[in-house]
Design an enzyme around this catalytic site. Structure first.
Site, PDB file in Angstrom:
ATOM      1  N   ASP A 175     -19.890  26.775  21.018  1.00 28.49           N
ATOM      2  CA  ASP A 175     -19.906  25.655  20.069  1.00 28.49           C
ATOM      3  C   ASP A 175     -20.374  24.392  20.788  1.00 28.49           C
ATOM      4  O   ASP A 175     -19.863  24.062  21.883  1.00 28.49           O
ATOM      5  CB  ASP A 175     -18.499  25.424  19.494  1.00 28.49           C
ATOM      6  N   HIS A 213     -19.414  21.044  13.808  1.00 30.48           N
ATOM      7  CA  HIS A 213     -19.935  21.423  15.121  1.00 30.48           C
ATOM      8  C   HIS A 213     -21.120  22.369  14.888  1.00 30.48           C
ATOM      9  O   HIS A 213     -21.402  22.759  13.755  1.00 30.48           O
ATOM     10  CB  HIS A 213     -18.857  22.111  15.979  1.00 30.48           C
TER      11      HIS A 213
END
Length: 277
Positions: free
Chosen positions: A174, A249
């Site tokens: 991420d 994200h």
């Protein structure tokens, strides 16, 4: 008054004889006042009056004439010859000057031509250098790799465990990205998937030019479609929190195929392509 020569003597008198005869003729003319008004010192002092002129001075009752002698004729001829030589010299100088100017003109034209050719050559070389630089930049752009979100960092690493993932571990990484951040292709390739991806939310899968695949998940919007070619650094969508996500994200994966489960370490993948992660 007349001057005579012996019968049968047709040869021209000697210079001394001519001088004597001339002087005698001049004296005779002087008694009649014919040349009393002559003022030329050269004629009065030493003028070669021809013998024929001496014979021509006779008591005919007409005005008596003086024929110019050899000395003055020689002077006139010499003067004419001098003038001719001066004219020839002047003509030669004129031609030389004309040739000098023509040669100077030819040199100036040749110099101008050489300078023009040098400028044209320099322009061609500069243009070729710019084209090479542009091709090199394009090659790097197409062949180079970059971060999917500029200036971002990894917040969740590869293979991180947890019940957030159905497989029990994180199949990608991420990158921190506020909602609406620009997401770009990490390298050049062709879009093979663009749309809803279940747990991935809105996602894009790109087949990279080296044969590998990259995936971009949880996007708030998509900017490309299937079959579209993309360049390295080209924006493909905006980050978000769609699908199985706890907040905005970018979920990024590197794969060996477009299918789930063919993942490989995304950080190692990017570093292998020169990206500082």
């Amino acid at each position: 008054m007349a001057f005579t020569r012996a019968t049968g003597k047709h040869r021209r008198p000697s210079r001394l004889t001519r001088r004597s005869a001339n002087m005698a003729g001049v004296a005779a003319l002087a008694t009649t006042g014919v040349i009393g008004g002559l003022t030329s010192p050269a004629l009065a002092a030493d003028s070669d009056i021809s013998a024929d002129a001496a014979h021509a001075v006779q008591d005919t009752g007409l005005t008596q004439a003086i024929v110019i002698g050899d000395s003055l004729a020689d002077q006139i001829a010499a003067q004419a010859d001098q003038q001719k030589r001066a004219a020839v010299k002047a003509e030669a100088a004129r031609k030389a000057e004309a040739e000098r100017k023509a040669e100077a003109k030819r040199k100036a034209e040749a110099k101008a031509k050489a300078e023009a050719e040098a400028r044209a050559k320099k322009e061609r070389e500069e243009r070729a250098a710019k084209e090479r630089a542009a091709r090199e930049a394009e090659r790097k752009r197409l062949g180079g790799y970059t971060l999917p979100v500029a200036g971002s960092v990894v917040t969740t690493g590869y293979k991180t465990g947890g019940n957030l993932w159905s497989s029990g571990s994180h199949s990608g990484v991420d990158f921190r990205a506020a909602s609406g951040s620009s997401v770009v292709a990490v390298g050049a390739g062709t879009v093979v998937e663009a749309g809803w991806g279940g747990a991935y939310g809105n996602n894009i899968v790109i087949r990279m030019n080296d044969g590998t695949y990259t995936q971009y998940g949880h996007l708030s919007s998509l900017g490309v479609s299937v079959g579209q070619s993309v360049a390295s650094g080209q924006q493909i969508g905006l980050s978000g929190s769609t699908g199985n996500s706890t907040g905005p994200h970018l979920h990024f994966e590197a794969r060996t195929s477009p299918e789930y489960g063919s993942d490989m370490d995304p950080v190692a993948y990017l570093r292998a392509h020169g990206v500082n992660v």
